[in-house]
Design a protein around this motif. Structure first.
Motif, short mmCIF file in Angstrom:
data_model
loop_
_atom_site.label_atom_id
_atom_site.label_comp_id
_atom_site.label_asym_id
_atom_site.label_seq_id
_atom_site.Cartn_x
_atom_site.Cartn_y
_atom_site.Cartn_z
N GLN A 81 0.47 -1.13 0.52
CA GLN A 81 0.40 -0.19 0.03
C GLN A 81 0.75 1.20 0.04
O GLN A 81 1.93 1.02 0.60
N PHE A 111 3.75 2.07 6.23
CA PHE A 111 3.02 3.03 6.89
C PHE A 111 4.26 3.99 7.79
O PHE A 111 4.96 3.94 8.92
N PHE A 134 -7.05 -3.31 11.35
CA PHE A 134 -6.30 -2.79 10.13
C PHE A 134 -5.00 -2.53 10.86
O PHE A 134 -4.77 -2.09 10.43
N TYR A 148 -2.70 -4.00 8.76
CA TYR A 148 -1.74 -3.98 7.52
C TYR A 148 -0.33 -4.94 7.76
O TYR A 148 -1.09 -6.18 7.74
N THR A 187 2.31 -4.03 11.77
CA THR A 187 3.99 -3.66 13.03
C THR A 187 3.34 -3.20 13.20
O THR A 187 3.88 -3.85 14.25
N ASP A 219 -7.26 -7.41 9.69
CA ASP A 219 -7.23 -6.80 8.53
C ASP A 219 -8.19 -7.42 7.05
O ASP A 219 -8.16 -8.74 6.95
N ILE A 220 -8.74 -6.71 6.23
CA ILE A 220 -9.63 -7.54 5.62
C ILE A 220 -8.41 -7.65 3.99
O ILE A 220 -9.10 -8.60 3.77
N SER A 221 -7.27 -7.18 4.30
CA SER A 221 -6.56 -7.67 2.91
C SER A 221 -5.87 -9.03 3.16
O SER A 221 -5.54 -8.90 4.30
N VAL A 277 -10.73 -10.52 7.29
CA VAL A 277 -11.29 -10.45 8.39
C VAL A 277 -12.30 -8.45 7.82
O VAL A 277 -11.54 -7.50 7.60
N PHE A 319 -15.03 -3.91 11.09
CA PHE A 319 -16.96 -3.48 11.53
C PHE A 319 -17.08 -4.24 12.35
O PHE A 319 -18.05 -4.46 13.24
N PRO A 375 -7.53 2.54 11.35
CA PRO A 375 -8.28 2.28 10.07
C PRO A 375 -7.77 3.40 9.36
O PRO A 375 -7.13 4.38 8.90
#
Ligand code: SAH
Length: 390
Positions: A195, A200, A223, A225, A228, A245-247, A272, A275, A295
């Motif tokens: 990303q 980040f 969230f 990622y 980290t 994380d959704i990814s 997952v 939310f 998020p």
């Protein structure tokens, strides 16, 4: 040299040093106004204001690069700016990884350069800075003798400038899956497909702030990622850590990063929708000592600000409900559209709905390698709060 003459009645913003000049602040343009040209900006009575680049396709007609009449915009200019940005980071204690150039706050509007040890990732987000890419690459080569430079210009905002989205090597090709050290831990960084620029860096100082509250704790991170914060928590002595994380790709990389640091037994990740899962776990009565939320921004435009407010409130409410009495919520917001005061209001609204009292531990911004110029709102974007949930 093209001259941009401002209207007589302009706000104090530009006169006080803001680098953006909007088209409706301009009286006339004398000379070549082709996008990307370096222009001189003067007041209505022809007093020198600065030099910058023009793009008639953009609402921001000119972005200033210098206010110094003696300074010309050439290859040497970019070399000097990069060198002084690097000296500043070193002065602040960054040795390996840092955001080397944070756009406006480094007086190089719309330029981002992340330094991952010997590798550099660049974003040129406006036409007027894009045309200087060869000079910028040249300066990086001279100052750092890097192992590789990569362009992550696959960013939609470039289209507003009439630029294509693209990514690729700006040096000889190299393996874009690299490893960095942060706070004594190791992380893989996927420069090509990760990303943003792959990692980040803006939370690198904040990750250290969880050190004491996670000792012996059951920690939930959403969230995550590439994991980290969660891997920091495990390394700082958490009893158990679960990251969400959704990814699927992020979760795979997070599990790999946990193994890289030898904490895979205590630190697991699942793909997952945070939310849904947080809501369900609240109903199930699950409880954690520490809940961490980081998020995405929820909106990119001011028109959609309500969507961001609702998103932040909802996720913080769900997160808070999962914190044991006396435990901690670690929560972030990464959009400049929600400034600190509003963010705090949102957190308070969530606390009210959750019927919990908050005691603030710390409230920080992005790490110091992303400098803030207080009057320039777009340089103030990250909020990082640790609060006890009583
Ligand atoms: N904490 C990370 C950065 C998080 S970026 C770090 O310090 O490196 C935001 C992450 O939220 C992204 O990885 C994105 O995949 C994830 N995300 C977005 N929507 C989500 C959702 N509904 N549920 C879970 N994760 C989500």
């Amino acid at each position: 040299m093209t001259t941009v003459i401002l209207k007589k009645k302009i706000g104090h913003r530009v006169l006080n040093g803001h680098p953006w000049i909007f088209a409706n602040e301009v009286q006339s343009v004398e000379g070549d106004a082709t996008g990307g040209t370096i222009v001189e900006v003067v007041t209505y009575d022809k007093k020198f204001l600065g030099r910058g680049y023009i793009n008639p396709k953009s609402q921001i007609l000119v972005r200033l690069l210098t206010r110094n009449k003696q300074e010309s915009i050439d290859d040497q200019f970019f070399y000097n700016r990069l060198l002084s940005a690097w000296q500043y980071r070193q002065q602040l204690g960054y040795v390996e990884n840092c955001r080397l150039i944070f756009g406006e706050a480094d007086f190089l509007p719309q330029l981002i350069i992340d330094k991952f040890n010997d590798y550099f990732v660049i974003q040129t987000l406006a036409l007027g800075i894009d045309v200087w890419k060869p000079a910028i690459v040249d300066a990086i080569n001279k100052i750092f003798k890097p192992k590789g430079i990569y362009e992550r210009n696959d960013v939609p905002v470039r289209e507003l400038e009439g630029l294509p989205q693209q990514k690729g090597f700006l040096s000889a090709p190299f393996n874009t899956f690299i490893q960095i050290n942060e706070n004594g831990l190791k992380f893989n960084v996927d420069i090509e497909n990760g990303q943003k620029t792959g990692y980040f860096l803006d939370q690198q100082d904040n990750r250290r702030a969880i050190q004491h509250i996670v000792k012996g704790a059951d920690v939930l991170g959403a969230f995550t990622y590439t994991g980290t914060f969660e891997i920091h928590a495990a390394a700082y002595g958490a009893k158990s850590v679960l990251g969400l994380d959704i990814s699927e790709l992020a979760v795979k990389q997070a599990n790999d990063n946990a193994a890289l640091n030898g904490v895979q037994d205590r630190c697991k990740f699942e793909a997952v929708n945070a939310f849904d899962v947080l809501k369900q776990w609240g109903k199930d009565g699950r409880q954690y000592d520490v809940v961490m939320l980081d998020p995405p921004s929820f909106t990119k435009t001011r028109d959609n600000i309500q969507k961001a407010i609702t998103g932040y409130k909802e996720i913080n409410l769900r997160g808070m409900k999962l914190v044991k009495p006396g435990g901690f919520l670690v929560t972030s917001s990464c959009t400049n559209l929600v400034q600190s005061d509003l963010f705090m209001e949102i957190i308070q609204m969530a606390a009210k709905d959750a019927r919990r009292k908050l005691r603030q531990v710390c409230f920080q911004a992005q790490s110091a390698d992303h400098p803030i110029i207080n009057e320039w709102e777009n340089t103030k974007y990250l909020k990082f709060l640790i609060t006890q949930v009583v």
